[in-house]
Scaffold this active site. Structure first.
Site, PDB file in Angstrom:
ATOM      1  N   CYS A   1       0.833  -1.207   0.000  1.00  0.00           N
ATOM      2  CA  CYS A   1       0.000   0.000   0.000  1.00  0.00           C
ATOM      3  C   CYS A   1       0.870   1.261   0.000  1.00  0.00           C
ATOM      4  CB  CYS A   1      -0.877   0.043   1.245  1.00  0.00           C
ATOM      5  SG  CYS A   1      -2.198  -1.161   1.292  1.00  0.00           S
TER       6      CYS A   1
ATOM      7  N   GLU B   1       0.680   3.963   1.855  1.00  0.00           N
ATOM      8  CA  GLU B   1       1.085   4.454   3.182  1.00  0.00           C
ATOM      9  C   GLU B   1       2.303   3.686   3.676  1.00  0.00           C
ATOM     10  OE1 GLU B   1      -1.791   3.378   2.049  1.00  0.00           O
ATOM     11  OE2 GLU B   1      -3.328   3.587   3.572  1.00  0.00           O
TER      12      GLU B   1
ATOM     13  N   CYS C   1      -5.957   0.983   5.171  1.00  0.00           N
ATOM     14  CA  CYS C   1      -6.393  -0.386   5.469  1.00  0.00           C
ATOM     15  C   CYS C   1      -5.895  -0.782   6.866  1.00  0.00           C
ATOM     16  CB  CYS C   1      -5.871  -1.363   4.411  1.00  0.00           C
ATOM     17  SG  CYS C   1      -4.140  -1.817   4.622  1.00  0.00           S
TER      18      CYS C   1
HETATM   19  N1  THU Z   1      -4.332   0.463  -1.114  1.00  0.00           N
HETATM   20  C1  THU Z   1      -3.471   1.358  -0.567  1.00  0.00           C
HETATM   21  O1  THU Z   1      -2.484   1.748  -1.219  1.00  0.00           O
HETATM   22  N2  THU Z   1      -3.710   1.825   0.678  1.00  0.00           N
HETATM   23  C2  THU Z   1      -4.753   1.411   1.468  1.00  0.00           C
HETATM   24  O2  THU Z   1      -4.818   1.754   2.636  1.00  0.00           O
HETATM   25  C3  THU Z   1      -5.806   0.575   0.892  1.00  0.00           C
HETATM   26  C4  THU Z   1      -5.505  -0.045  -0.420  1.00  0.00           C
HETATM   27  C5  THU Z   1      -4.068  -0.063  -2.466  1.00  0.00           C
HETATM   28  C6  THU Z   1      -3.683  -1.507  -2.494  1.00  0.00           C
HETATM   29  C7  THU Z   1      -4.085  -1.902  -3.897  1.00  0.00           C
HETATM   30  O3  THU Z   1      -3.022  -1.593  -4.780  1.00  0.00           O
HETATM   31  C8  THU Z   1      -5.247  -0.982  -4.224  1.00  0.00           C
HETATM   32  O4  THU Z   1      -5.222   0.053  -3.256  1.00  0.00           O
HETATM   33  C9  THU Z   1      -6.597  -1.675  -4.161  1.00  0.00           C
HETATM   34  O5  THU Z   1      -6.763  -2.376  -2.987  1.00  0.00           O
END
Ligand code: THU
Length: 134
Positions: A52, A54, A90
């Site tokens: 992700c 973050e 997340c």
């Molecule tokens: N994703 C993030 O980068 N940060 C989060 O907190 C939630 C999800 C990304 C992971 C994946 O590449 C896309 O969003 C869809 O889940």
């Protein structure tokens, strides 16, 4: 500072590697030293290997010697569209942020420089597991 972080997160989002979800995320953080670090989501053909935005930003900062997050800002949305609903971190990212957060840390979810909300780590991750438990 908040607007600058939102600008940087939006710029970092341009680098998102998200060919599978087409959901592009950017993050920026102000670390204890006063430096700003950015990150984007980095997906993988083996989906579970995705990182992700973050966590990319946090790991960049910590690997440069930082140990405190003062602000962290997240923007996300589908490819080809401006962010229009807040991309809350997340669960795994909340846990990773909490490792380097304190009661003063501000977590910002934004759609644009003029459209954002600010939370504390306790608000988004109550009853966190932490070093106090060990
Ligand atoms: N994703 C993030 O980068 N940060 C989060 O907190 C939630 C999800 C990304 C992971 C994946 O590449 C896309 O969003 C869809 O889940």
């Amino acid at each position: 500072m908040v607007k600058e972080l939102i600008r940087q997160a939006l710029m970092a989002r341009e680098n998102a590697y998200a060919p599978y979800s087409d959901y592009l995320v950017g993050a920026s953080l102000l670390a204890g030293s006063g430096r700003i670090y950015t990150g984007c989501n980095v997906e993988n053909a083996s989906y579970g290997a995705t990182n992700c935005a973050e966590r990319t930003a946090v790991f960049k900062a910590v690997s440069e010697g930082e140990r405190k997050i003062s602000f962290i800002c997240i923007v996300g949305g589908k490819r080809g569209k401006k962010p229009s609903s807040y991309a809350y971190p997340c669960g795994v990212c909340r846990q990773v942020i909490s490792e380097f957060a304190d009661d003063d840390t501000k977590i910002i979810v934004a759609n644009s420089e003029d459209d954002y909300e600010v939370y504390s780590i306790k608000e988004i991750l109550p009853f966190a597991f932490s070093k106090e438990n060990l």
